[in-house]
Design an enzyme around this catalytic site. Structure first.
Site, PDB file in Angstrom:
ATOM      1  N   SER A   1      -1.120  -8.724  -8.643  1.00  0.00           N
ATOM      2  CA  SER A   1      -1.203  -8.567  -7.199  1.00  0.00           C
ATOM      3  C   SER A   1      -1.182  -7.076  -6.830  1.00  0.00           C
ATOM      4  O   SER A   1      -2.048  -6.325  -7.267  1.00  0.00           O
ATOM      5  CB  SER A   1      -0.061  -9.350  -6.541  1.00  0.00           C
ATOM      6  OG  SER A   1      -0.172  -9.388  -5.146  1.00  0.00           O
TER       7      SER A   1
ATOM      8  N   HIS B   1      -5.326 -11.268  -6.813  1.00  0.00           N
ATOM      9  CA  HIS B   1      -5.481 -12.406  -5.906  1.00  0.00           C
ATOM     10  C   HIS B   1      -5.440 -11.897  -4.471  1.00  0.00           C
ATOM     11  O   HIS B   1      -5.251 -10.714  -4.229  1.00  0.00           O
ATOM     12  CB  HIS B   1      -4.429 -13.492  -6.164  1.00  0.00           C
ATOM     13  CG  HIS B   1      -3.012 -13.092  -5.869  1.00  0.00           C
ATOM     14  ND1 HIS B   1      -1.932 -13.894  -6.132  1.00  0.00           N
ATOM     15  CD2 HIS B   1      -2.473 -11.956  -5.341  1.00  0.00           C
ATOM     16  CE1 HIS B   1      -0.821 -13.297  -5.780  1.00  0.00           C
ATOM     17  NE2 HIS B   1      -1.118 -12.123  -5.300  1.00  0.00           N
TER      18      HIS B   1
END
Length: 204
Positions: A97, A122
């Site tokens: 992330s 993501h």
């Protein structure tokens, strides 16, 4: 968590440093937990200190993080771009992330990973609650961050924005070699020569 102490001998006697302060002397900054405002402030302060100390020498940002706050992470990102030294990024363990985003934001040619790390991108996570108008405001903010992060990932990797948007719809895990092919990093590193500068210097 207990922080190790390093004892050094000098002509003036013994000096004790916590391990992170000792690493800072070698221009090494360690991002080793979830990104929040407190951690971001510490990282930003270290980057600014090293910039003031020597604007010409590279800084080495080691990353082992599951991600965290987008706004806190963007504070680190903006500081990396604001300061004068190149920031070499090295993944050790996990860069997920926001951790993966910061890994990709290092100086071109100096973004690296150790061979058994995992890298994951993501879209920003959101948990909107409250009245309908509040949920709408939060949803707009999430979409804003999603567009910004995707734009920067496309810039960092050279991938088309359409592929970035598709790949970040779900958790997208990569090995270091896959991350190199994707453009998130520039090299996968292992050993470095005895007595050399930190491993982040490989390839310079």
């Amino acid at each position: 968590m207990t922080i190790p102490i390093v004892i050094e001998q000098s002509g003036r006697g013994e000096r004790a440093f916590d391990i992170y302060s000792r690493l800072l002397r070698e221009r090494i900054v360690f991002l080793g937990q979830q990104v929040d405002s407190n951690l971001a402030n510490l990282i930003v302060a270290q980057l600014l200190f090293l910039d003031a100390e020597d604007p010409e020498k590279d800084i080495y940002l080691y990353i082992n993080s599951p991600g965290g706050s987008v706004t806190a992470g963007m504070g680190i990102f903006d500081t990396m771009k604001h300061i004068r030294p190149d920031v070499c990024t090295i993944c050790t363990g996990l860069a997920a992330s926001m951790g993966a985003f910061l890994l990709s934001a290092g100086a071109k040619g100096k973004r690296m990973s150790l061979p058994h790390s995992r890298i994951m991108i993501h879209q920003p996570l959101g948990g909107a609650q409250g009245q309908a108008t509040d949920i709408e405001i939060q949803a707009r903010e999430i979409l804003y961050h999603k567009r910004r992060l995707n734009d920067y990932l496309a810039e960092h990797t050279g991938q088309p924005i359409e592929r970035i948007a598709e790949d970040t719809e779900r958790d997208f895990f990569m090995s270091p070699d896959e991350a190199k092919d994707y453009g998130l990093i520039d090299q996968v590193i292992d050993r470095h020569a005895a007595g050399s500068r930190p491993v982040a210097m490989v390839g310079q």
